[in-house]
Design a protein around this motif. Structure first.
Motif, PDB file in Angstrom:
ATOM      1  N   HIS A   3      21.990  45.332  34.760  1.00 31.42           N
ATOM      2  CA  HIS A   3      23.028  44.491  35.365  1.00 31.42           C
ATOM      3  C   HIS A   3      24.250  45.326  35.717  1.00 31.42           C
ATOM      4  O   HIS A   3      24.355  46.474  35.305  1.00 31.42           O
ATOM      5  CB  HIS A   3      23.406  43.319  34.451  1.00 31.42           C
ATOM      6  N   VAL A   4      25.153  44.714  36.492  1.00 32.60           N
ATOM      7  CA  VAL A   4      26.384  45.396  36.885  1.00 32.60           C
ATOM      8  C   VAL A   4      27.590  44.536  36.530  1.00 32.60           C
ATOM      9  O   VAL A   4      27.474  43.321  36.356  1.00 32.60           O
ATOM     10  CB  VAL A   4      26.413  45.736  38.396  1.00 32.60           C
ATOM     11  N   HIS A   5      28.739  45.198  36.407  1.00 39.30           N
ATOM     12  CA  HIS A   5      30.023  44.541  36.176  1.00 39.30           C
ATOM     13  C   HIS A   5      30.946  44.927  37.319  1.00 39.30           C
ATOM     14  O   HIS A   5      31.038  46.099  37.670  1.00 39.30           O
ATOM     15  CB  HIS A   5      30.657  45.016  34.864  1.00 39.30           C
ATOM     16  N   LEU A   6      31.621  43.940  37.872  1.00 41.29           N
ATOM     17  CA  LEU A   6      32.560  44.191  38.955  1.00 41.29           C
ATOM     18  C   LEU A   6      33.898  43.546  38.622  1.00 41.29           C
ATOM     19  O   LEU A   6      33.939  42.441  38.075  1.00 41.29           O
ATOM     20  CB  LEU A   6      32.072  43.563  40.264  1.00 41.29           C
ATOM     21  N   LEU A   7      34.960  44.242  38.965  1.00 40.81           N
ATOM     22  CA  LEU A   7      36.297  43.670  38.923  1.00 40.81           C
ATOM     23  C   LEU A   7      36.753  43.638  40.371  1.00 40.81           C
ATOM     24  O   LEU A   7      36.898  44.675  41.004  1.00 40.81           O
ATOM     25  CB  LEU A   7      37.235  44.521  38.070  1.00 40.81           C
TER      26      LEU A   7
ATOM     27  N   TYR B  40      25.107  34.163  38.092  1.00 41.91           N
ATOM     28  CA  TYR B  40      26.117  35.188  37.899  1.00 41.91           C
ATOM     29  C   TYR B  40      27.199  34.624  36.994  1.00 41.91           C
ATOM     30  O   TYR B  40      27.322  33.416  36.819  1.00 41.91           O
ATOM     31  CB  TYR B  40      26.719  35.666  39.228  1.00 41.91           C
ATOM     32  N   PHE B  41      27.969  35.508  36.403  1.00 41.03           N
ATOM     33  CA  PHE B  41      29.091  35.103  35.568  1.00 41.03           C
ATOM     34  C   PHE B  41      30.361  35.580  36.233  1.00 41.03           C
ATOM     35  O   PHE B  41      30.462  36.738  36.628  1.00 41.03           O
ATOM     36  CB  PHE B  41      28.984  35.720  34.166  1.00 41.03           C
ATOM     37  N   ALA B  42      31.325  34.689  36.371  1.00 39.68           N
ATOM     38  CA  ALA B  42      32.622  35.041  36.935  1.00 39.68           C
ATOM     39  C   ALA B  42      33.704  34.459  36.046  1.00 39.68           C
ATOM     40  O   ALA B  42      33.582  33.337  35.550  1.00 39.68           O
ATOM     41  CB  ALA B  42      32.759  34.495  38.353  1.00 39.68           C
ATOM     42  N   ALA B  43      34.739  35.239  35.832  1.00 39.57           N
ATOM     43  CA  ALA B  43      35.870  34.773  35.040  1.00 39.57           C
ATOM     44  C   ALA B  43      37.152  35.260  35.684  1.00 39.57           C
ATOM     45  O   ALA B  43      37.196  36.350  36.241  1.00 39.57           O
ATOM     46  CB  ALA B  43      35.771  35.299  33.614  1.00 39.57           C
ATOM     47  N   SER B  44      38.158  34.441  35.599  1.00 41.48           N
ATOM     48  CA  SER B  44      39.470  34.832  36.091  1.00 41.48           C
ATOM     49  C   SER B  44      40.138  35.679  35.019  1.00 41.48           C
ATOM     50  O   SER B  44      40.016  35.408  33.824  1.00 41.48           O
ATOM     51  CB  SER B  44      40.302  33.573  36.349  1.00 41.48           C
TER      52      SER B  44
ATOM     53  N   VAL C  99      40.631  44.705  31.094  1.00 38.63           N
ATOM     54  CA  VAL C  99      39.401  44.361  31.813  1.00 38.63           C
ATOM     55  C   VAL C  99      38.719  45.635  32.303  1.00 38.63           C
ATOM     56  O   VAL C  99      37.505  45.796  32.161  1.00 38.63           O
ATOM     57  CB  VAL C  99      39.698  43.396  32.985  1.00 38.63           C
ATOM     58  N   LYS C 100      39.476  46.560  32.877  1.00 37.74           N
ATOM     59  CA  LYS C 100      38.912  47.824  33.354  1.00 37.74           C
ATOM     60  C   LYS C 100      38.295  48.615  32.202  1.00 37.74           C
ATOM     61  O   LYS C 100      37.230  49.196  32.343  1.00 37.74           O
ATOM     62  CB  LYS C 100      39.969  48.666  34.059  1.00 37.74           C
ATOM     63  N   GLU C 101      38.960  48.613  31.054  1.00 35.41           N
ATOM     64  CA  GLU C 101      38.439  49.322  29.881  1.00 35.41           C
ATOM     65  C   GLU C 101      37.083  48.756  29.468  1.00 35.41           C
ATOM     66  O   GLU C 101      36.159  49.490  29.150  1.00 35.41           O
ATOM     67  CB  GLU C 101      39.441  49.211  28.728  1.00 35.41           C
ATOM     68  N   TYR C 102      36.965  47.425  29.485  1.00 34.55           N
ATOM     69  CA  TYR C 102      35.687  46.789  29.147  1.00 34.55           C
ATOM     70  C   TYR C 102      34.593  47.216  30.126  1.00 34.55           C
ATOM     71  O   TYR C 102      33.491  47.604  29.720  1.00 34.55           O
ATOM     72  CB  TYR C 102      35.820  45.267  29.137  1.00 34.55           C
TER      73      TYR C 102
END
Length: 108
Positions: free
Chosen positions: A34-38, A84-88, A97-100
């Motif tokens: 999976h991927v994580h995007l900010l 998908y999962f999205a959170a504000s 958030v970037k560190e995570y």
């Protein structure tokens, strides 16, 4: 399924898709599955439309580039899960958030 090379390619694709929507891919990382995007996106953009485009374009281009590798991992023919999962994160400091996202273990 993701290799380091695939993740670099996926990130480039997603940067371009975000640009097309007037959005900015602030941070990207991924693991083997999976991927994580900010993403910073304008309020006029519907999140579901952006996500569908990110998934659709990346699936098509990654299959084209890495077809034989990808084919061995697809049992149902779908590249991405339909969910998908999205959170504000408007209240959280972006640095947290970037560190995570950056702490995710990328495949070797």
């Amino acid at each position: 399924m993701f290799t380091e090379e695939m993740l670099r390619c996926c990130e480039s694709i997603m940067i371009e898709v975000c640009d097309d929507f007037g959005a900015v891919l602030v941070d990207f990382n991924g693991e083997h599955d999976h991927v994580h995007l900010l993403v910073h996106y304008p309020p006029k953009v519907a999140l579901s439309v952006l996500v569908n485009s990110l998934k659709g374009v990346s699936a098509r281009l990654l299959r084209k580039e890495f077809g034989p590798h990808v084919g061995q991992y697809l049992s149902d023919g779908h590249f991405w899960s339909p969910s998908y999962f999205a959170a504000s994160c408007g209240g959280a400091p972006l640095s947290i958030v970037k560190e995570y996202i950056e702490s995710q273990r990328r495949p070797g």
